[in-house]
Structure formats: C-alpha cells, structure tokens
Motif scaffolding. Structure first.
Motif, short mmCIF file in Angstrom:
data_model
loop_
_atom_site.label_atom_id
_atom_site.label_comp_id
_atom_site.label_asym_id
_atom_site.label_seq_id
_atom_site.Cartn_x
_atom_site.Cartn_y
_atom_site.Cartn_z
N UNK A 14 62.43 61.25 -27.05
CA UNK A 14 62.03 60.28 -26.03
C UNK A 14 60.53 60.03 -26.09
N UNK A 15 60.14 58.86 -25.61
CA UNK A 15 58.73 58.56 -25.38
C UNK A 15 58.63 57.83 -24.05
N UNK A 16 57.44 57.65 -23.55
CA UNK A 16 57.26 57.06 -22.23
C UNK A 16 57.78 55.61 -22.20
N UNK A 17 58.53 55.28 -21.14
CA UNK A 17 59.07 53.95 -20.99
C UNK A 17 60.48 53.78 -21.55
N UNK A 18 61.03 54.80 -22.21
CA UNK A 18 62.37 54.70 -22.78
C UNK A 18 63.44 54.76 -21.70
N UNK A 19 64.57 54.07 -21.95
CA UNK A 19 65.77 54.22 -21.14
C UNK A 19 66.70 55.16 -21.89
N UNK A 20 67.27 56.11 -21.19
CA UNK A 20 68.03 57.17 -21.83
C UNK A 20 69.33 57.39 -21.08
N UNK A 21 70.47 57.37 -21.79
CA UNK A 21 71.77 57.66 -21.19
C UNK A 21 72.09 59.12 -21.47
N UNK A 22 72.22 59.92 -20.39
CA UNK A 22 72.48 61.35 -20.53
C UNK A 22 73.72 61.71 -19.71
N UNK A 23 74.18 62.94 -19.89
CA UNK A 23 75.27 63.46 -19.06
C UNK A 23 74.82 63.45 -17.61
N UNK A 24 75.76 63.43 -16.68
CA UNK A 24 75.46 63.28 -15.26
C UNK A 24 74.48 64.33 -14.76
N UNK A 25 73.44 63.86 -14.07
CA UNK A 25 72.45 64.72 -13.41
C UNK A 25 72.57 64.50 -11.90
N UNK A 26 72.29 65.54 -11.13
CA UNK A 26 72.32 65.42 -9.68
C UNK A 26 71.14 64.59 -9.20
N UNK A 27 71.39 63.75 -8.20
CA UNK A 27 70.34 62.92 -7.63
C UNK A 27 70.83 61.50 -7.40
N UNK A 28 70.11 60.80 -6.55
CA UNK A 28 70.46 59.41 -6.24
C UNK A 28 69.56 58.47 -7.05
N UNK A 29 69.90 57.20 -7.01
CA UNK A 29 69.11 56.19 -7.71
C UNK A 29 67.72 56.14 -7.09
N UNK A 61 62.85 58.93 -14.02
CA UNK A 61 63.34 58.36 -12.77
C UNK A 61 64.77 57.88 -13.00
N UNK A 62 65.66 58.18 -12.06
CA UNK A 62 67.06 57.78 -12.19
C UNK A 62 67.16 56.28 -11.90
N UNK A 63 67.67 55.54 -12.89
CA UNK A 63 67.83 54.10 -12.75
C UNK A 63 69.25 53.78 -12.28
N UNK A 64 70.23 54.52 -12.80
CA UNK A 64 71.63 54.22 -12.48
C UNK A 64 72.48 55.47 -12.63
N UNK A 65 73.44 55.62 -11.70
CA UNK A 65 74.47 56.65 -11.80
C UNK A 65 75.78 55.90 -12.00
N UNK A 66 76.55 56.28 -12.97
CA UNK A 66 77.80 55.56 -13.20
C UNK A 66 78.69 56.27 -14.17
N UNK A 67 79.58 55.50 -14.78
CA UNK A 67 80.51 56.04 -15.75
C UNK A 67 80.37 55.26 -17.05
N UNK A 68 80.70 55.92 -18.15
CA UNK A 68 80.63 55.28 -19.46
C UNK A 68 81.85 54.43 -19.73
N UNK A 94 71.52 57.13 -16.18
CA UNK A 94 70.51 56.42 -16.98
C UNK A 94 69.14 56.74 -16.41
N UNK A 95 68.26 57.28 -17.27
CA UNK A 95 66.91 57.68 -16.87
C UNK A 95 65.89 56.77 -17.53
N UNK A 96 64.78 56.52 -16.82
CA UNK A 96 63.60 55.89 -17.41
C UNK A 96 62.54 56.97 -17.50
#
Length: 102
Positions: A14-29, A61-68, A94-96
C-alpha cells in the motif's frame, strides 16, 4: 513511500491514498483504523521487519462496509440424483490509506 501490511491472513502493498479491499474489520463508515502488522516500509530507506517492523503502523479510514461478489458452490454426486447449490458473499471492508508511520 510504501508499506507491506498483513491483515486478514493476506499481505498487501500500500501507499498513501490507495483504496484497499480487505477482509471485514470492526468499525463503522468514517472510522479510523490503525494497522500495526507492518512487514516492510519502503521509500528512500527500506526497512524490513523480522517479522514485523517495530514502531511502524499504517492508518486508514473505512470508506465502505459490505459484501463481495456472490460465488456459487455446486455439489453433486453422480447417479444419485443428489444436487446442492449454495451461494456465499464474503464480508469485506474498503479502506483508504491515509498515513504510513515509519
């Protein structure tokens, strides 16, 4: 500057500004997540961990919580008239990436 992090049993570069799809993390948008399992930090000076780089972290920062995407699991047994169809959607986050602390 870039970093190699480990989350959800997988490794990501990763580098700064990337959007990253990872396994579910706890937290709200909108919540901030700190990932402390940093395996490598690169840039002008490269730091490789054994296995982790001490005092390094990645803030996202969490951008979206969802399903694949839905995958279909189909099982059948020959000559038995036995069939089973199941669907599965893996939860994901999805993290930024905002900051890499080295």
């Amino acid at each position: 500057m870039y970093a190699v992090i480990k989350t959800g049993g997988k490794q990501y570069k990763v580098s700064e500004g990337d959007l990253l799809k990872v396994e579910k993390l706890d937290g709200a948008v909108g919540d901030t997540v700190e990932l402390s399992e940093v395996l490598m930090v690169g840039g002008e000076k490269v730091s490789i961990g054994t296995p982790l780089v001490p005092s390094a972290s990645v803030v996202g920062k969490i951008v979206e919580q969802g399903k694949g995407k839905k995958i279909l699991v189909f099982k059948s047994k020959r000559r038995k008239d036995s069939r089973k169809l199941r669907g599965h959607r893996q939860p994901r986050t999805i993290l930024r990436i905002e900051k890499i602390n080295a």
